[in-house]
Write a protein that holds these residues in place. Structure first.
Motif, mmCIF file in Angstrom:
data_model
loop_
_atom_site.group_PDB
_atom_site.id
_atom_site.type_symbol
_atom_site.label_atom_id
_atom_site.label_comp_id
_atom_site.label_asym_id
_atom_site.label_seq_id
_atom_site.Cartn_x
_atom_site.Cartn_y
_atom_site.Cartn_z
ATOM 1 N N GLY A 58 0.782 -1.212 0.057
ATOM 2 C CA GLY A 58 0.091 -0.072 0.091
ATOM 3 C C GLY A 58 0.905 1.134 -0.096
ATOM 4 O O GLY A 58 0.511 2.260 -0.559
ATOM 5 N N THR A 59 1.881 1.224 0.645
ATOM 6 C CA THR A 59 2.927 2.213 0.836
ATOM 7 C C THR A 59 3.462 2.659 -0.712
ATOM 8 O O THR A 59 3.297 3.805 -1.114
ATOM 9 C CB THR A 59 4.034 1.945 1.791
ATOM 10 O OG1 THR A 59 3.477 1.612 3.048
ATOM 11 C CG2 THR A 59 5.056 3.131 1.601
ATOM 12 N N HIS A 83 -2.178 7.836 6.357
ATOM 13 C CA HIS A 83 -1.003 6.877 6.367
ATOM 14 C C HIS A 83 0.232 7.379 5.597
ATOM 15 O O HIS A 83 1.354 7.368 6.419
ATOM 16 C CB HIS A 83 -1.666 5.575 5.793
ATOM 17 C CG HIS A 83 -0.761 4.554 6.204
ATOM 18 N ND1 HIS A 83 0.286 4.141 5.548
ATOM 19 C CD2 HIS A 83 -0.882 3.570 7.146
ATOM 20 C CE1 HIS A 83 0.966 3.060 6.434
ATOM 21 N NE2 HIS A 83 0.325 2.838 7.093
ATOM 22 N N THR A 138 -11.246 3.078 4.288
ATOM 23 C CA THR A 138 -11.505 3.727 5.594
ATOM 24 C C THR A 138 -10.140 4.333 6.181
ATOM 25 O O THR A 138 -8.996 4.033 5.682
ATOM 26 C CB THR A 138 -12.033 2.715 6.538
ATOM 27 O OG1 THR A 138 -10.828 1.685 6.919
ATOM 28 C CG2 THR A 138 -13.126 1.865 6.086
ATOM 29 N N ASP A 169 -6.472 6.492 -0.858
ATOM 30 C CA ASP A 169 -6.017 5.353 -0.233
ATOM 31 C C ASP A 169 -7.076 4.718 0.354
ATOM 32 O O ASP A 169 -7.448 4.857 1.345
ATOM 33 C CB ASP A 169 -5.003 5.964 0.760
ATOM 34 C CG ASP A 169 -4.406 4.879 1.736
ATOM 35 O OD1 ASP A 169 -4.664 3.979 1.442
ATOM 36 O OD2 ASP A 169 -3.284 5.095 2.381
ATOM 37 N N ALA A 171 -6.894 1.384 1.119
ATOM 38 C CA ALA A 171 -6.269 0.359 1.647
ATOM 39 C C ALA A 171 -7.309 -0.896 2.097
ATOM 40 O O ALA A 171 -7.377 -2.037 2.020
ATOM 41 C CB ALA A 171 -5.330 0.634 2.878
ATOM 42 N N ARG A 172 -8.467 -0.297 2.722
ATOM 43 C CA ARG A 172 -9.518 -0.963 3.362
ATOM 44 C C ARG A 172 -10.994 -0.516 2.528
ATOM 45 O O ARG A 172 -11.859 -0.071 3.294
ATOM 46 C CB ARG A 172 -9.533 -0.781 4.736
ATOM 47 C CG ARG A 172 -8.310 -1.403 5.485
ATOM 48 C CD ARG A 172 -8.560 -1.322 6.936
ATOM 49 N NE ARG A 172 -7.275 -1.920 7.664
ATOM 50 C CZ ARG A 172 -6.202 -1.130 7.913
ATOM 51 N NH1 ARG A 172 -6.051 0.190 7.652
ATOM 52 N NH2 ARG A 172 -5.103 -1.597 8.410
ATOM 53 N N SER A 199 -3.629 -7.523 1.149
ATOM 54 C CA SER A 199 -2.912 -7.995 2.330
ATOM 55 C C SER A 199 -3.594 -7.508 3.961
ATOM 56 O O SER A 199 -2.956 -7.852 4.768
ATOM 57 C CB SER A 199 -1.432 -7.801 2.294
ATOM 58 O OG SER A 199 -1.415 -6.335 2.342
HETATM 59 C C1 PLP Z 1 -4.734 3.274 5.209
HETATM 60 C C2 PLP Z 1 -3.584 2.549 4.786
HETATM 61 N N1 PLP Z 1 -2.856 2.887 3.643
HETATM 62 C C3 PLP Z 1 -1.682 2.310 3.368
HETATM 63 C C4 PLP Z 1 -1.082 1.496 4.142
HETATM 64 C C5 PLP Z 1 0.203 0.879 3.942
HETATM 65 O O1 PLP Z 1 0.067 -0.522 3.236
HETATM 66 P P1 PLP Z 1 1.496 -1.340 3.392
HETATM 67 O O2 PLP Z 1 1.809 -1.723 4.725
HETATM 68 O O3 PLP Z 1 0.922 -2.542 2.360
HETATM 69 O O4 PLP Z 1 2.359 -0.627 2.837
HETATM 70 C C6 PLP Z 1 -1.686 1.192 5.454
HETATM 71 C C7 PLP Z 1 -1.151 -0.045 6.131
HETATM 72 O O5 PLP Z 1 -1.481 -0.429 7.275
HETATM 73 C C8 PLP Z 1 -2.913 1.369 5.669
HETATM 74 O O6 PLP Z 1 -3.631 1.366 6.901
#
Ligand code: PLP
Length: 337
Positions: A58-59, A83, A138, A169, A171-172, A199
């Motif tokens: 996600g980063t 994040h 979220t 973003d 991620a969720r 993941s």
């Molecule tokens: C909202 C959000 N964005 C991005 C990320 C980054 O994901 P990754 O750990 O796969 O780099 C996270 C990780 O917890 C997250 O909660």
């Protein structure tokens, strides 16, 4: 151990491991991995976008979205809880050369009005020009708060009226879709780019997808290679992602149900909560969080203390109802309730 530190701690299911073992693969840097290609097509379809790019994390997905849609010296708008602002090691500054204009909100959410107030686009040689805003749906630090369609649409409108790009973003994003009872593609529609993680709640071992228009994803692909994120026979990982999208999406509501049950049971016992918990993340208020972490560990429950006086509890697909009830009892014991 009942591991409630994060939804990233899940183990691949048997079916997922089998799908990984059987995956047809090729060299993805040449665009020749059929399983990666299928995953990217599926992700683009789910988000209603032209294209998608499979990336390790996600980063990296967030960073690629920024790199592909801004130029060094530009400024981007984020929540102060976002994040990329907190947990991505200042990569937007270091690699993107970007200035962040942040908005303070306890839930990590921003409004169209706040975004508008932060835009700087004046023709003044002193000022960095704002070219992108990002939302998190979220929100991680906001207790899993989510945006509904109207909120995202309003932010998209003010961004596009002023020529800014909007990145989500996500991620969720499937947690947001479940909580808002809406298809994820509607939450993606006002955004130029959206990324989501395989993941986290979906239970795959690795990977995120960045989705958007063809040209932006093409640029992102170049930056992915530049950052060392070009993977070769990545179909083994993509197979886990495809499996997750096919078989694990339907389990996401269960995580929310368990988070709700956990919160209600502890509320009845007198425990306090600093934020609402509408999805799978619950923050618990506790004066000595570090001591509580140790006491919970002695009871077989792992949690994180993300900041002074708070514990973070995250529900995911490896937590059963039985584990939930054990965790509730462990919390009552550890917190003296
Ligand atoms: C909202 C959000 N964005 C991005 C990320 C980054 O994901 P990754 O750990 O796969 O780099 C996270 C990780 O917890 C997250 O909660």
């Amino acid at each position: 151990m009942i591991d409630l530190r994060s939804d990233t701690v899940t183990q691949p299911s048997d079916g997922m491991r089998e799908a990984m073992a059987r995956a047809e693969v090729g060299d993805d840097v040449y665009g020749e991995d059929p399983t990666v290609n299928r995953l990217q097509e599926r992700a683009a379809e789910l988000m209603g976008k032209e294209c998608a790019l499979f990336v390790p994390s996600g980063t990296m997905a967030n960073l690629l979205a920024f790199l592909a849609q801004t130029r060094p010296g530009d400024s981007i708008i984020l929540s102060e809880s976002a994040h990329p602002f907190h947990y991505e090691n200042a990569n937007v500054a270091m690699i993107g050369g970007l200035l962040t204009r942040t908005i303070d909100d306890p839930l990590g959410k921003v409004t169209a009005e706040q975004v508008t107030e932060k835009m700087v686009q004046i023709d003044d040689p002193h000022c960095s020009q704002t070219t992108l805003a990002a939302i998190e749906n979220t929100t991680n630090r906001g207790g899993g708060a989510y945006y509904g369609y109207e909120e995202v649409e309003a932010i998209g409108r003010v961004c596009h009226d002023r020529g800014l790009r909007l990145h989500c973003d996500g991620a969720r994003i499937f947690n947001a879709a479940v909580a808002g009872n809406i298809d994820a593609c509607y939450l993606a529609r006002p955004c130029d780019t959206i990324c989501f993680c395989l993941s986290k709640g979906l239970g795959a071992p690795v990977g995120s997808l960045l989705c958007g228009d063809r040209e932006t994803i093409h640029r992102a692909r170049r930056f992915r290679k530049m950052l060392g994120g070009g993977m070769r026979q990545a179909g083994i990982l993509a197979a886990a992602g495809l499996y997750a999208l096919e078989h694990h999406l339907d389990d996401v509501p269960e995580d929310h149900r368990r988070a709700g049950r956990f919160r209600r049971a502890l509320e009845e016992a007198g425990v306090r909560f600093p934020l609402p918990s509408p999805t799978n993340i619950v923050y618990v208020e506790i004066p000595d969080a570090d001591r509580a972490v140790s006491r919970l560990a002695e009871c077989g429950v792992r949690v994180n203390p993300p900041r002074a006086g708070w514990l973070r509890v995250v529900f995911h697909r490896d937590i059963s109802d039985e584990m939930l009830e054990t965790a509730i009892e462990a919390f009552k014991q550890a917190l003296g309730k």
